[in-house]
Scaffold this motif. Structure first.
Motif, PDB file in Angstrom:
ATOM      1  N   GLY A 194      44.794  50.362  40.052  1.00  0.00           N
ATOM      2  CA  GLY A 194      44.595  49.211  39.182  1.00  0.00           C
ATOM      3  C   GLY A 194      43.209  48.609  39.339  1.00  0.00           C
ATOM      4  O   GLY A 194      42.632  48.633  40.426  1.00  0.00           O
ATOM      5  N   VAL A 195      42.688  48.067  38.230  1.00  0.00           N
ATOM      6  CA  VAL A 195      41.389  47.409  38.253  1.00  0.00           C
ATOM      7  C   VAL A 195      41.612  45.905  38.423  1.00  0.00           C
ATOM      8  O   VAL A 195      42.509  45.338  37.808  1.00  0.00           O
ATOM      9  CB  VAL A 195      40.617  47.654  36.937  1.00  0.00           C
ATOM     10  N   ALA A 196      40.821  45.266  39.267  1.00  0.00           N
ATOM     11  CA  ALA A 196      40.902  43.819  39.440  1.00  0.00           C
ATOM     12  C   ALA A 196      39.530  43.210  39.187  1.00  0.00           C
ATOM     13  O   ALA A 196      38.524  43.711  39.695  1.00  0.00           O
ATOM     14  CB  ALA A 196      41.374  43.485  40.848  1.00  0.00           C
ATOM     15  N   ARG A 197      39.530  42.136  38.358  1.00  0.00           N
ATOM     16  CA  ARG A 197      38.262  41.491  38.021  1.00  0.00           C
ATOM     17  C   ARG A 197      38.097  40.143  38.720  1.00  0.00           C
ATOM     18  O   ARG A 197      37.061  39.508  38.619  1.00  0.00           O
ATOM     19  CB  ARG A 197      38.133  41.320  36.514  1.00  0.00           C
ATOM     20  N   ASN A 198      39.179  39.686  39.395  1.00  0.00           N
ATOM     21  CA  ASN A 198      39.095  38.428  40.141  1.00  0.00           C
ATOM     22  C   ASN A 198      40.192  38.431  41.206  1.00  0.00           C
ATOM     23  O   ASN A 198      40.980  39.375  41.301  1.00  0.00           O
ATOM     24  CB  ASN A 198      39.251  37.233  39.186  1.00  0.00           C
ATOM     25  N   ASP A 199      40.255  37.334  41.991  1.00  0.00           N
ATOM     26  CA  ASP A 199      41.197  37.264  43.112  1.00  0.00           C
ATOM     27  C   ASP A 199      42.654  37.390  42.665  1.00  0.00           C
ATOM     28  O   ASP A 199      43.455  38.064  43.310  1.00  0.00           O
ATOM     29  CB  ASP A 199      41.006  35.947  43.877  1.00  0.00           C
ATOM     30  N   ASP A 200      43.000  36.737  41.525  1.00  0.00           N
ATOM     31  CA  ASP A 200      44.379  36.787  41.044  1.00  0.00           C
ATOM     32  C   ASP A 200      44.788  38.213  40.678  1.00  0.00           C
ATOM     33  O   ASP A 200      45.866  38.679  41.029  1.00  0.00           O
ATOM     34  CB  ASP A 200      44.565  35.881  39.813  1.00  0.00           C
ATOM     35  N   GLU A 201      43.895  38.875  39.934  1.00  0.00           N
ATOM     36  CA  GLU A 201      44.186  40.254  39.539  1.00  0.00           C
ATOM     37  C   GLU A 201      44.267  41.158  40.764  1.00  0.00           C
ATOM     38  O   GLU A 201      45.051  42.104  40.800  1.00  0.00           O
ATOM     39  CB  GLU A 201      43.111  40.777  38.576  1.00  0.00           C
ATOM     40  N   LEU A 202      43.470  40.849  41.772  1.00  0.00           N
ATOM     41  CA  LEU A 202      43.485  41.659  42.993  1.00  0.00           C
ATOM     42  C   LEU A 202      44.837  41.542  43.691  1.00  0.00           C
ATOM     43  O   LEU A 202      45.390  42.540  44.171  1.00  0.00           O
ATOM     44  CB  LEU A 202      42.349  41.238  43.932  1.00  0.00           C
ATOM     45  N   ALA A 203      45.386  40.319  43.730  1.00  0.00           N
ATOM     46  CA  ALA A 203      46.688  40.114  44.374  1.00  0.00           C
ATOM     47  C   ALA A 203      47.752  40.986  43.712  1.00  0.00           C
ATOM     48  O   ALA A 203      48.563  41.625  44.378  1.00  0.00           O
ATOM     49  CB  ALA A 203      47.086  38.637  44.295  1.00  0.00           C
ATOM     50  N   LYS A 204      47.717  41.023  42.374  1.00  0.00           N
ATOM     51  CA  LYS A 204      48.677  41.848  41.616  1.00  0.00           C
ATOM     52  C   LYS A 204      48.450  43.336  41.874  1.00  0.00           C
ATOM     53  O   LYS A 204      49.384  44.088  42.133  1.00  0.00           O
ATOM     54  CB  LYS A 204      48.522  41.581  40.112  1.00  0.00           C
ATOM     55  N   ALA A 205      47.190  43.750  41.757  1.00  0.00           N
ATOM     56  CA  ALA A 205      46.856  45.168  41.915  1.00  0.00           C
ATOM     57  C   ALA A 205      47.192  45.652  43.321  1.00  0.00           C
ATOM     58  O   ALA A 205      47.656  46.771  43.521  1.00  0.00           O
ATOM     59  CB  ALA A 205      45.376  45.400  41.607  1.00  0.00           C
ATOM     60  N   PHE A 206      46.978  44.774  44.307  1.00  0.00           N
ATOM     61  CA  PHE A 206      47.264  45.143  45.695  1.00  0.00           C
ATOM     62  C   PHE A 206      48.758  45.393  45.877  1.00  0.00           C
ATOM     63  O   PHE A 206      49.183  46.361  46.511  1.00  0.00           O
ATOM     64  CB  PHE A 206      46.788  44.032  46.642  1.00  0.00           C
ATOM     65  N   GLN A 207      49.563  44.521  45.260  1.00  0.00           N
ATOM     66  CA  GLN A 207      51.021  44.663  45.349  1.00  0.00           C
ATOM     67  C   GLN A 207      51.485  45.955  44.669  1.00  0.00           C
ATOM     68  O   GLN A 207      52.302  46.701  45.225  1.00  0.00           O
ATOM     69  CB  GLN A 207      51.682  43.452  44.692  1.00  0.00           C
ATOM     70  N   THR A 208      50.953  46.219  43.470  1.00  0.00           N
ATOM     71  CA  THR A 208      51.327  47.431  42.732  1.00  0.00           C
ATOM     72  C   THR A 208      50.977  48.690  43.523  1.00  0.00           C
ATOM     73  O   THR A 208      51.781  49.609  43.638  1.00  0.00           O
ATOM     74  CB  THR A 208      50.599  47.469  41.369  1.00  0.00           C
ATOM     75  N   ALA A 209      49.769  48.719  44.078  1.00  0.00           N
ATOM     76  CA  ALA A 209      49.317  49.901  44.820  1.00  0.00           C
ATOM     77  C   ALA A 209      50.168  50.106  46.068  1.00  0.00           C
ATOM     78  O   ALA A 209      50.542  51.228  46.409  1.00  0.00           O
ATOM     79  CB  ALA A 209      47.842  49.752  45.184  1.00  0.00           C
TER      80      ALA A 209
END
Lengths: 70, 449
Positions: free
Chosen positions: B169-184
């Motif tokens: 997953g691509v993350a463009r900010n901290d919020d998106e990173l939290a989601k992408a980290f969980q998915t991965a």
């Protein structure tokens, strides 16, 4: 009242809500798995989960009833 | 040369490998699950062995059962195809320990390249360019946030042991990173891919917007020489999974190609690579520069495009290398242009899977058309495995001729029953960006926005 049906043959991987839960439009009800992909089934309206027809591990066919939202 | 080969895979790739095994005069042995008993690859093999139930863990992923199948059928060598156990070093070891020939690189090479963090660090030390990213597994979300702050957004989040785009997953900010980290993390735990004992290690890498995904086919010969057999452009992707590939890449100049091929050979030499492998890179076309992404230590889904432009049967070379024999060719001279379209059992708009019984299956044919398919009419595409039904490949003297043939072949291919993405393939072939060759990995998302 809105019926939520399966769009494809899939396994029920996770049931996120329970009967009686309040849900908002866009909330995930269950997560299906088909062909190595997770497919969230989303509530299209806000309401209460009046019926939940699937359990984790079930295999469901296209068109099967998953839940009823009132 | 051994006399028999067990193909530890299913569907189109098992069928394709069986074809070469038989052409070489060797005995082809298929293994299959209960769900696949009616598929062509089972029928076309000289012998077929039932592994077990449909669930991959009880059939195609069960190492003990596959080894038992080898014993029961008298197989002397094992070809793993792609996916399933193809990049599992424990499986390669089990095959070797059973006294059989493993058609693939050494378990050590698979292990060293299987962990994406380890592979990146190794390539960097060998002088192959890599993207800015984490050099150690990221243990938790605070660690990921700290790493992203250092690398700079956007970042790509990946499972170190993952493959096939699952969980990326691509993350463009901290919020998106939290989601992408969980998915991965969840994908790493569920679909694994890594060997035993590997946790859900996550890595972060700088994400290059408007990049092309270009990979180099390498072949490590029995004498230790590593050859590069040209590149494939795999920038047409949905959910970070490839849909269409072509060779040569319209976005790579001869000068850049030369550098990429040289780096891929160096990558292969660094791990003592034997057999067929792929060095995946991201190409920044504006800057005509590239970085290493990962190395696949197996045959790639899209290998036919390389076969079409080189005239080299890659499966035959894999078998010859494993047997300690020289390759069947003396020089690599790519010519013309090839395109592969993956025909998936999925809807052509949102790309959601749609398995089902195949009522109509009419294959296209004609000059320059090659179809690698796993099904015939009457078969059922089940939800247990990935949605690839067939690979429609076309060859032309140049890209224009390949495009013209591809359009005609897509129009002539008739599938009814399961959902299928041929309408998407037709749409893509008429898309101005794809037709011009000037596209990047964001193409499909832009077509659907």
């Amino acid at each position: 009242m809105a019926e939520v049906h399966a769009e494809m043959v899939a396994n029920v991987w996770k049931v996120v809500v329970a009967e009686g839960d309040s849900v908002n439009e866009g909330d995930t009800l269950v997560i299906l798995e088909s062909m190595k992909m997770e497919i969230p089934v989303i509530a299209e309206d806000s309401g209460v989960v009046a019926a939940l027809k699937v359990a984790e591990g079930d295999v469901i066919q296209e068109g099967d009833l998953i839940a009823v939202i009132e | 040369m051994f006399e028999s080969i067990l193909v530890a895979n299913r569907g189109e790739i098992a069928r394709r490998i069986i074809r070469t095994v038989k052409e070489m005069g060797l005995r082809a042995i298929a293994v299959y699950s209960e769900a696949d008993a009616d598929l062509p690859f089972v029928r076309e093999a000289d012998e077929a062995y039932l592994l077990g139930p449909a669930a991959p863990a009880q059939s195609y992923l069960d190492i003990a059962k596959v080894i038992e199948a080898c014993r029961a059928t008298g197989a002397q060598a094992v070809h793993p195809g792609y996916g399933f156990l193809a990049e599992n070093p424990a499986f390669a070891r089990a095959v070797i320990d059973a006294g059989l020939t493993w058609i693939g690189p050494s378990p050590e090479a698979i292990e060293r390249m299987g962990d994406k963090i380890n592979a990146r660090n190794l390539m960097e030390s060998a002088g192959v360019p890599v993207a800015a990213g984490t050099r150690e597994p990221v243990p938790d979300l605070p660690g990921a946030l700290a790493a992203a702050a250092e690398i700079g957004y956007p970042v790509m989040v990946k499972a170190a042991g993952g493959g096939g785009g699952i969980g990326m997953g691509v993350a463009r900010n901290d919020d998106e990173l939290a989601k992408a980290f969980q998915t991965a993390t969840r994908a790493a735990e569920r679909f694994g891919g890594g060997g035993e004992g590997t946790g859900p290690a996550i890595l972060l890498e700088r994400y290059i917007e408007r990049a092309r995904h270009v990979e180099v086919q390498i072949l490590g010969l029995a004498d230790g020489t590593v050859l590069a057999l040209g590149e494939r452009d795999c920038s047409v992707q949905r959910r970070h999974q490839k849909v269409v590939e072509e060779s040569p890449s319209p976005g790579v100049t001869p000068k850049l190609r030369e550098r990429m091929l040289a780096a891929a050979v160096r990558a292969g030499e660094t791990v003592g690579f034997r057999g067929a492998g792929t060095v995946e890179c991201l190409v920044d076309t504006d800057r005509q520069d590239f970085v290493f992404l990962e190395m696949n230590t197996r045959l790639q889904v899209e290998h036919p495009v390389t076969e079409l432009v080189t005239g080299i049967d890659l499966v035959e070379q894999q078998i010859r290398v494993a047997a300690g024999e020289p390759p069947s060719f003396t020089e690599v001279r790519p010519a013309g242009h090839a395109i592969e379209l993956r025909v998936y059992a999925e809807d052509p708009k949102r790309f959601f899977p749609g398995p089902g019984k195949i009522d109509v299956w009419e294959e296209p044919s004609g000059p320059g058309v090659r179809l690698d398919s796993g099904y015939v009419a009457g078969n059922t595409v089940t939800p247990f495995y990935d949605p690839l039904m067939a690979k429609l490949c076309v060859y032309g003297a140049d890209r224009d001729e390949a495009l013209t043939r591809a359009r005609a072949a897509v129009a002539a291919f008739r599938i009814e029953g399961p959902k299928q993405n041929l309408p998407f393939c037709a749409e893509l072939l008429d898309d101005p960006a794809f037709s011009s060759g000037d596209y990047d990995t964001g193409l499909v998302a832009r077509m659907r926005s």
